[in-house]
Scaffold this motif. Sequence first.
Motif, PDB file in Angstrom:
ATOM      1  N   PHE A   9     -26.608  23.303  21.823  1.00  0.00           N
ATOM      2  CA  PHE A   9     -27.230  23.696  20.552  1.00  0.00           C
ATOM      3  C   PHE A   9     -27.866  25.082  20.659  1.00  0.00           C
ATOM      4  CE2 PHE A   9     -28.137  18.932  19.600  1.00  0.00           C
ATOM      5  CZ  PHE A   9     -26.791  18.732  19.343  1.00  0.00           C
ATOM      6  N   THR A  10     -28.534  25.333  21.783  1.00  0.00           N
ATOM      7  CA  THR A  10     -29.183  26.637  21.978  1.00  0.00           C
ATOM      8  C   THR A  10     -28.150  27.751  22.025  1.00  0.00           C
ATOM      9  OG1 THR A  10     -30.987  25.598  23.220  1.00  0.00           O
ATOM     10  CG2 THR A  10     -30.717  27.974  23.473  1.00  0.00           C
ATOM     11  N   LEU A  29     -18.528  22.743  21.531  1.00  0.00           N
ATOM     12  CA  LEU A  29     -19.125  21.945  20.457  1.00  0.00           C
ATOM     13  C   LEU A  29     -18.222  20.779  20.071  1.00  0.00           C
ATOM     14  CD1 LEU A  29     -20.728  24.635  18.124  1.00  0.00           C
ATOM     15  CD2 LEU A  29     -21.904  22.750  19.244  1.00  0.00           C
ATOM     16  N   ASN A  34     -26.983  18.268  25.345  1.00  0.00           N
ATOM     17  CA  ASN A  34     -26.855  18.540  23.918  1.00  0.00           C
ATOM     18  C   ASN A  34     -27.647  19.773  23.507  1.00  0.00           C
ATOM     19  OD1 ASN A  34     -25.467  16.305  21.978  1.00  0.00           O
ATOM     20  ND2 ASN A  34     -26.155  15.350  23.876  1.00  0.00           N
ATOM     21  N   PHE A  35     -28.900  19.848  23.922  1.00  0.00           N
ATOM     22  CA  PHE A  35     -29.723  20.974  23.496  1.00  0.00           C
ATOM     23  C   PHE A  35     -29.318  22.273  24.189  1.00  0.00           C
ATOM     24  CE2 PHE A  35     -32.434  17.485  22.077  1.00  0.00           C
ATOM     25  CZ  PHE A  35     -32.774  17.934  20.805  1.00  0.00           C
ATOM     26  N   TYR A  80     -22.058  26.258  12.949  1.00  0.00           N
ATOM     27  CA  TYR A  80     -21.505  27.315  13.812  1.00  0.00           C
ATOM     28  C   TYR A  80     -20.149  27.789  13.289  1.00  0.00           C
ATOM     29  CZ  TYR A  80     -20.095  29.737  18.074  1.00  0.00           C
ATOM     30  OH  TYR A  80     -19.678  30.696  18.977  1.00  0.00           O
ATOM     31  N   VAL A 130     -24.290  20.771  13.719  1.00  0.00           N
ATOM     32  CA  VAL A 130     -24.336  22.051  14.429  1.00  0.00           C
ATOM     33  C   VAL A 130     -22.940  22.669  14.481  1.00  0.00           C
ATOM     34  CG1 VAL A 130     -24.753  23.156  16.664  1.00  0.00           C
ATOM     35  CG2 VAL A 130     -26.364  21.466  15.794  1.00  0.00           C
ATOM     36  N   ALA A 157     -25.191  27.714  20.667  1.00  0.00           N
ATOM     37  CA  ALA A 157     -24.610  27.864  19.333  1.00  0.00           C
ATOM     38  C   ALA A 157     -25.527  28.677  18.423  1.00  0.00           C
ATOM     39  CB  ALA A 157     -24.340  26.486  18.722  1.00  0.00           C
ATOM     40  N   PHE A 158     -26.835  28.463  18.539  1.00  0.00           N
ATOM     41  CA  PHE A 158     -27.776  29.211  17.701  1.00  0.00           C
ATOM     42  C   PHE A 158     -27.837  30.681  18.121  1.00  0.00           C
ATOM     43  CE2 PHE A 158     -32.080  30.919  17.129  1.00  0.00           C
ATOM     44  CZ  PHE A 158     -32.193  30.859  15.750  1.00  0.00           C
ATOM     45  N   ILE A 199     -26.219  15.079  14.921  1.00  0.00           N
ATOM     46  CA  ILE A 199     -26.760  16.435  15.034  1.00  0.00           C
ATOM     47  C   ILE A 199     -25.692  17.404  15.518  1.00  0.00           C
ATOM     48  CG2 ILE A 199     -28.452  17.894  16.214  1.00  0.00           C
ATOM     49  CD1 ILE A 199     -30.311  15.493  16.338  1.00  0.00           C
ATOM     50  N   SER A 200     -24.932  16.996  16.527  1.00  0.00           N
ATOM     51  CA  SER A 200     -23.883  17.870  17.061  1.00  0.00           C
ATOM     52  C   SER A 200     -22.805  18.137  16.020  1.00  0.00           C
ATOM     53  CB  SER A 200     -23.266  17.248  18.314  1.00  0.00           C
ATOM     54  OG  SER A 200     -22.683  15.979  18.030  1.00  0.00           O
TER      55      SER A 200
END
Length: 311
Positions: free
Chosen positions: A265-266, A70, A261-262, A47, A43, A268-269, A39-40
Amino acid sequence: MNLDDLANINIKNIVFTLKTYSPSFTKLELWYRFVLLIISFFVLIFYTNSLKKFSLRDWSIEQKWIFILLRSLLFFNNPLFPLSVLVDSWIPHVLDAIFQSTFLALLMVFWLSIYHGFRHSDRNFMTFYVPKFVIVFSLWLLSLFLLLWQQLRSLNDPSYNLAIDENYYFVFRSLFLFFLVIYLLFLLYLIIRALAELKNMPYFGIRIKFATLMMLIVMTSLIIIAILRIKADSFKQSLFENFTKNYRNTVEFCALFSMMNFYIFTLAFVYSPAKNASIDSDYADNPTFAMLNDTDEEDVVMAPLTKSSTY
């Protein structure tokens, strides 16, 4: 102590401590970290692809650091972790600890940099980054030293216990806590200064509040995990190793890796550019020019290339 000295000691009981690893937990750890690694990786591709049409000078300080975090997150999830199960060696375990500690160290520098960078657009490496790296590098180096000390001594002597070198270990652990306190005070100072100077600026105020909220969630979670693990006797002996390796249950492991991780991810989004983001942001990350804006519409023009710039 020699065996001959034991003749003068009245020994009544001998307690043996055995450590085992659950095969089911090992399988869960392998798959969970592998899924997070995949997943990373995607992502990171998402990104990077969202920012490739913009010049590096148009990126905000958060976007530049997320680009670094990341990549570090890939090593935090550790593509080499299966070697710790397949290879009978202490090297994969040490590498795993190095990867985790390096990611956490970069995250700590990231927090210092964004709160300081909110107020300063002139980010000379020597004056802006070196003091931060000195503090965090000291924490990183001490934590690795504490880990390697036990690993290498145990390699030569399987019966080694940290209680033998408790005095030396206490000194280095105290130094670690000392630099940690310095870091927290420095971070608190930067947060207070940033809130005091920029909280009334519509866009910079939002950036500070969002960064603070996300940081508090992560730090609170880490503190809770640390408090739960301090209750364990083994944690008191090896502060760093038991925090990064020896999980007592599935919840501790999943909570730590999911949270880190999240969190990335947050970020990055949120900080990835919107599809209709413009490229006219020469002064996007400069609070001096942002002070000239009086309306929300103007702040949108000056905002860095993030999804929030579309609102």
